[in-house]
Design an enzyme around this catalytic site. Structure first.
Site, PDB file in Angstrom:
ATOM      1  N   LEU A  20       0.861  -1.198   0.155  1.00 28.72           N
ATOM      2  CA  LEU A  20       0.030  -0.008  -0.112  1.00 28.72           C
ATOM      3  C   LEU A  20       1.031   1.303  -0.093  1.00 28.72           C
ATOM      4  O   LEU A  20       0.449   2.275  -0.383  1.00 28.72           O
ATOM      5  CB  LEU A  20      -0.930  -0.049   1.137  1.00 28.72           C
ATOM      6  N   ASP A 136       0.253  15.664  16.391  1.00 26.45           N
ATOM      7  CA  ASP A 136       0.601  15.714  15.191  1.00 26.45           C
ATOM      8  C   ASP A 136      -0.741  15.720  14.273  1.00 26.45           C
ATOM      9  O   ASP A 136      -1.079  15.059  13.239  1.00 26.45           O
ATOM     10  CB  ASP A 136       1.225  14.660  14.292  1.00 26.45           C
TER      11      ASP A 136
END
Length: 530
Positions: A20, A136
């Site tokens: 992926l 984040d």
């Protein structure tokens, strides 16, 4: 004697499928659990390449993810350590990024933005209740569970997350993504859970108008804006946003972290919990249009910075986000650039920053603070202007080639500088100056008897050299039919330099490679009809 440990080898429990995506020290692959047939995303870390500090980060990430079980968080299902690899098995989320989904919607309103931020706040609140600070929060880490309409928003990537006790604040290091960093982090003051709320405020601002509250190409000025809390609500885009939405943003973007709203409090705000009554349901097309530009910009910036920066921090670079239609991997990208952690910042004895591994820099004390929204919009305008000029160069190049194809010498001379210089196969390696050399071909080869031909410009790359000069490089494919009715094609690689004089573009130099003949002759040597 302790019972032998159960078999935990990854390959015994999972079938590995296609890749992926990948990060610096990890690769993400789709996998299928053998016992259930369920699909997951496996983050496979090559532990041979990790430092002791990297191992600590990996263990921290796994430990934190195991604590979190919430419908709006990408869940860690398994953590398997083998001799040279560590496997983290996460939810396979297939809906792509939230921000990319929004721009594809036919309808998007303030109420939709309220629903989005509610789910984000639910995930953040769950983190904070479990003593976790994400550090984040940004668009790249906000994913959708599936492609289905109304799919849940999922918070991803806990590579920078930390564990805290209650409301304890301390200096946990410089970490995050520049455009979403809080004032206290930039000031290197003790911080805690409230840094996530600041980032939520930035995200909500973008959700409502499509551009960020703090923005500048210069990171020094960006940091100064953030530390001062210098944002506004410019007209006309903010005129249609309800006061309640602005009120929530103001409480999130409060410079003093002790006065900043908490996630639990934000979820009780009327604009969130009473959206049906408070939030506007008018379609915000301008927000969608602006968000498209914002998405394109952050992707481009991220792609450029990914090639420039090779930081030692592996864990914040590779988790789960989009890659193709049905699978996700995560690479850190943003209009304000790459995720940073204090390990990435190397200072020499003079206190300057080593820019070989990071874009972080020292903040000067006295910097004029500009309105970020206006600066951002102005820069977008400049980008659009540059794009328009690139299209001009491509168009004028096509016109020049059309003049050659049709044998229009007058049209050719109007586009070319009288002192045009050229390197071309017909000149046998010599530099030709002026257009008399080309006149021969127009009069004897490219005249009225020339058959109709077709030219295609492939992969044009335009470099703008200031306001009045540009260079274009491209592959030129020319097709024509000879007098026997046979098709011919040949290829050449060309570079042309353009200069703008009296508001008109003129070709001042070109370089053409020798033709790669699929069949036929040189660029000028077209076979006339009978």
């Amino acid at each position: 004697m302790a019972a032998p440990a159960a078999c935990t080898r990854f390959s015994d429990n999972y079938d590995i499928k296609e890749e992926l995506g990948k990060g610096a020290f990890s690769i993400v692959k789709r996998c299928v659990q053998k016992s259930t047939g369920f699909e997951f995303a496996a983050k496979i870390i090559n532990t041979k390449k990790l430092t002791a500090r990297d191992f600590q980060k990996l263990e921290r990430e796994a430990r934190i993810c195991r604590k979190l079980h919430h419908p709006n968080i990408v869940r860690l299902h398994d953590s398997i350590q083998e001799e040279n690899y560590h496997y983290l098995v996460f939810d396979l989320v297939t809906g792509g990024e939230l921000f990319e989904d929004i721009v594809a919607r036919e309808f998007y309103s303030e109420a939709d933005a309220s629903h989005c931020i509610q789910q984000i706040l639910e995930s953040v609140n769950h983190c904070h209740q479990n003593g976790v600070v994400h550090r984040d929060l940004k668009p790249e880490n906000l994913l959708l569970a599936s492609k289905a309409k109304g799919a849940a928003v999922k918070l991803a990537d806990f590579g920078l997350a930390i564990e805290v006790q209650g409301d304890h604040q301390a200096w946990f290091g410089f970490a995050g993504t520049p455009g979403y960093l809080s004032p206290e982090v930039l000031k290197k003051e003790p911080y805690g859970k409230s840094v996530d709320i600041w980032a939520c405020g930035v995200i909500l601002y973008i959700l409502l108008v499509g551009y960020p509250p703090f923005w500048d190409e210069d990171q020094h000025r960006l940091y100064s804006q953030i530390k001062a809390g210098a944002y506004d609500y410019p007209s006309p885009e903010w005129d249609t946003v309800t006061p309640e939405a602005k009120n929530l943003i103001n409480q999130m973007l409060t410079v003093n972290p002790n006065k900043r709203i908490t996630a639990a409090e934000a979820l009780k705000h009327p604009w969130i919990c009473q959206r049906e009554r408070v939030a506007s349901v008018v379609h915000r097309q301008e927000t969608v249009d602006c968000l498209k530009k914002f998405n394109a910009r952050r992707k481009l910036k991220g792609a450029i910075l990914t090639t420039m920066l090779a930081t030692r921090n592996f864990s914040s670079r590779s988790m789960i986000t989009k890659k193709g239609e049905g699978s996700q991997v995560k690479e850190s990208t943003d209009s304000s650039s790459t995720t940073l952690e204090d390990d990435d910042i190397k200072e020499d004895k003079k206190g300057t920053v080593d820019r070989s591994t990071t874009v972080v820099s020292k903040e000067p004390e006295d910097i004029r603070i500009l309105c970020p929204a206006k600066t951002y919009q102005q820069n977008i305008g400049n980008s659009q202007c540059s794009s328009a000029r690139r299209q001009e160069i491509i168009k004028i190049t096509e016109q020049l080639i059309e003049a050659i194809n049709s044998g229009d010498f007058d049209g050719y001379t109007k586009i070319c500088d009288p002192h045009l210089t050229a390197f071309e196969p017909e000149a046998l390696g010599n530099l030709v100056e002026g257009i008399d050399f080309h006149k021969f071909y127009f009069e004897n080869v490219l005249g009225k008897n020339c058959k109709a031909i077709n030219t295609t410009i492939l992969n044009p790359h335009v470099h703008l050299l200031g306001e009045e000069a540009a260079c274009i490089a491209y592959v030129r494919l020319t097709q024509y039919i000879d007098k026997q009715g046979h098709a011919h094609t040949h290829q050449s690689e060309e570079t042309r330099v353009w200069h703008k004089r009296d508001n008109k573009w003129q070709n001042v130099h070109f370089h053409r490679s020798a033709s790669a003949k699929i069949s036929g002759a040189t660029t000028f040597d077209f076979i006339p009809q009978k």
